[in-house]
Scaffold this motif. Sequence first.
Motif, mmCIF file in Angstrom:
data_model
loop_
_atom_site.group_PDB
_atom_site.id
_atom_site.type_symbol
_atom_site.label_atom_id
_atom_site.label_comp_id
_atom_site.label_asym_id
_atom_site.label_seq_id
_atom_site.Cartn_x
_atom_site.Cartn_y
_atom_site.Cartn_z
ATOM 1 N N VAL A 37 0.869 -1.182 0.000
ATOM 2 C CA VAL A 37 0.000 0.000 0.000
ATOM 3 C C VAL A 37 0.905 1.231 0.000
ATOM 4 O O VAL A 37 1.797 1.343 0.846
ATOM 5 C CB VAL A 37 -0.934 -0.007 1.232
ATOM 6 N N PRO A 38 0.693 2.149 -0.955
ATOM 7 C CA PRO A 38 1.551 3.335 -1.024
ATOM 8 C C PRO A 38 1.620 4.092 0.303
ATOM 9 O O PRO A 38 0.614 4.234 0.998
ATOM 10 C CB PRO A 38 0.884 4.194 -2.106
ATOM 11 N N TYR A 39 2.818 4.535 0.628
ATOM 12 C CA TYR A 39 3.136 5.267 1.847
ATOM 13 C C TYR A 39 3.041 4.394 3.100
ATOM 14 O O TYR A 39 3.142 4.891 4.208
ATOM 15 C CB TYR A 39 2.276 6.531 2.005
ATOM 16 N N MET A 40 2.829 3.114 2.912
ATOM 17 C CA MET A 40 2.774 2.182 4.040
ATOM 18 C C MET A 40 3.631 0.952 3.715
ATOM 19 O O MET A 40 3.334 -0.148 4.148
ATOM 20 C CB MET A 40 1.326 1.786 4.322
ATOM 21 N N GLU A 41 4.696 1.164 2.938
ATOM 22 C CA GLU A 41 5.546 0.068 2.495
ATOM 23 C C GLU A 41 6.552 -0.375 3.541
ATOM 24 O O GLU A 41 7.336 -1.287 3.308
ATOM 25 C CB GLU A 41 6.301 0.445 1.214
ATOM 26 N N GLU A 42 6.544 0.272 4.687
ATOM 27 C CA GLU A 42 7.481 -0.026 5.752
ATOM 28 C C GLU A 42 6.791 0.233 7.084
ATOM 29 O O GLU A 42 5.977 1.139 7.195
ATOM 30 C CB GLU A 42 8.685 0.916 5.621
ATOM 31 N N CYS A 43 7.146 -0.564 8.088
ATOM 32 C CA CYS A 43 6.613 -0.309 9.424
ATOM 33 C C CYS A 43 7.628 -0.763 10.451
ATOM 34 O O CYS A 43 8.609 -1.425 10.124
ATOM 35 C CB CYS A 43 5.265 -1.011 9.632
ATOM 36 N N GLY A 44 7.374 -0.424 11.690
ATOM 37 C CA GLY A 44 8.256 -0.827 12.771
ATOM 38 C C GLY A 44 9.174 0.289 13.211
ATOM 39 O O GLY A 44 9.264 1.336 12.569
ATOM 40 N N SER A 45 9.864 0.029 14.306
ATOM 41 C CA SER A 45 10.798 1.009 14.855
ATOM 42 C C SER A 45 12.124 0.944 14.098
ATOM 43 O O SER A 45 12.363 0.031 13.316
ATOM 44 C CB SER A 45 11.021 0.726 16.340
ATOM 45 N N ASP A 46 12.974 1.910 14.356
ATOM 46 C CA ASP A 46 14.263 1.964 13.661
ATOM 47 C C ASP A 46 15.089 0.697 13.844
ATOM 48 O O ASP A 46 15.806 0.290 12.941
ATOM 49 C CB ASP A 46 15.073 3.178 14.132
ATOM 50 N N ASN A 47 14.979 0.051 15.004
ATOM 51 C CA ASN A 47 15.771 -1.161 15.238
ATOM 52 C C ASN A 47 14.994 -2.441 14.904
ATOM 53 O O ASN A 47 15.494 -3.530 15.147
ATOM 54 C CB ASN A 47 16.285 -1.204 16.686
ATOM 55 N N ASP A 48 13.794 -2.302 14.345
ATOM 56 C CA ASP A 48 12.995 -3.473 13.972
ATOM 57 C C ASP A 48 12.113 -3.135 12.758
ATOM 58 O O ASP A 48 10.888 -3.220 12.821
ATOM 59 C CB ASP A 48 12.134 -3.933 15.155
ATOM 60 N N LYS A 49 12.733 -2.751 11.658
ATOM 61 C CA LYS A 49 12.010 -2.356 10.448
ATOM 62 C C LYS A 49 11.483 -3.563 9.684
ATOM 63 O O LYS A 49 12.157 -4.580 9.568
ATOM 64 C CB LYS A 49 12.932 -1.581 9.504
ATOM 65 N N TRP A 50 10.270 -3.411 9.182
ATOM 66 C CA TRP A 50 9.648 -4.413 8.326
ATOM 67 C C TRP A 50 9.399 -3.788 6.966
ATOM 68 O O TRP A 50 8.709 -2.781 6.866
ATOM 69 C CB TRP A 50 8.324 -4.888 8.927
ATOM 70 N N ASP A 51 9.990 -4.388 5.926
ATOM 71 C CA ASP A 51 9.709 -3.984 4.559
ATOM 72 C C ASP A 51 9.108 -5.191 3.836
ATOM 73 O O ASP A 51 8.966 -6.273 4.422
ATOM 74 C CB ASP A 51 10.963 -3.469 3.843
ATOM 75 N N TYR A 52 8.763 -5.037 2.564
ATOM 76 C CA TYR A 52 8.109 -6.126 1.849
ATOM 77 C C TYR A 52 8.946 -7.408 1.868
ATOM 78 O O TYR A 52 8.416 -8.495 2.112
ATOM 79 C CB TYR A 52 7.786 -5.740 0.399
ATOM 80 N N GLY A 53 10.241 -7.295 1.642
ATOM 81 C CA GLY A 53 11.092 -8.482 1.599
ATOM 82 C C GLY A 53 11.064 -9.253 2.913
ATOM 83 O O GLY A 53 10.932 -10.484 2.920
#
Length: 167
Positions: A18-34
């Motif tokens: 979803v555009p502008y929601m391609e990443e979530c989580g804190s700086d030390n626990d980032k979630w991206d599509y991969g």
Amino acid sequence: MRKVLIMDTSILCVYLKVPYMEECGSDNDKWDYGRVAEKISNEIYHRSLLVLPLATLIETGNHIAHVSGERYSLARELAEIIVKAATAEEPWAAFTFQSQLWSEENLKRLANEWPVLAAGKLSIGDATIKDVAEFYTESGFAVEILTGDGGLKAYEPKEVKKPRRRR
């Protein structure tokens, strides 16, 4: 013991790109599509069930309806997941399994408990996801809440309870 992976809105939005929601989580626990796709693939390989809480469905649908760009294709992708969950097509768990959570008694309990949770900054959607996690734990599953939200992750059940008898 079978595991369930309960998906929250932040993760499902990343998974659907979803555009502008391609990443979530804190700086030390980032979630991206991969990372999300790899986690889901690994859970499917290990025969985990994927659980789509009603709150996740509604919130993700709202985000899709309000993005600029190709809403239709994103909506179709979410619709395909909804159909799979509605028909319990593996690896998705059936929505009907969660139906007890929406009984009069449980909605009154939610109404009674949520103000305290809200004071602690837990949204009503996250409160229902917490309830879904507890429900599956009480049903004898190992439970993981897949989320980029550390506050919601803190409500992940830590122990599997002996399954309760169904009437």
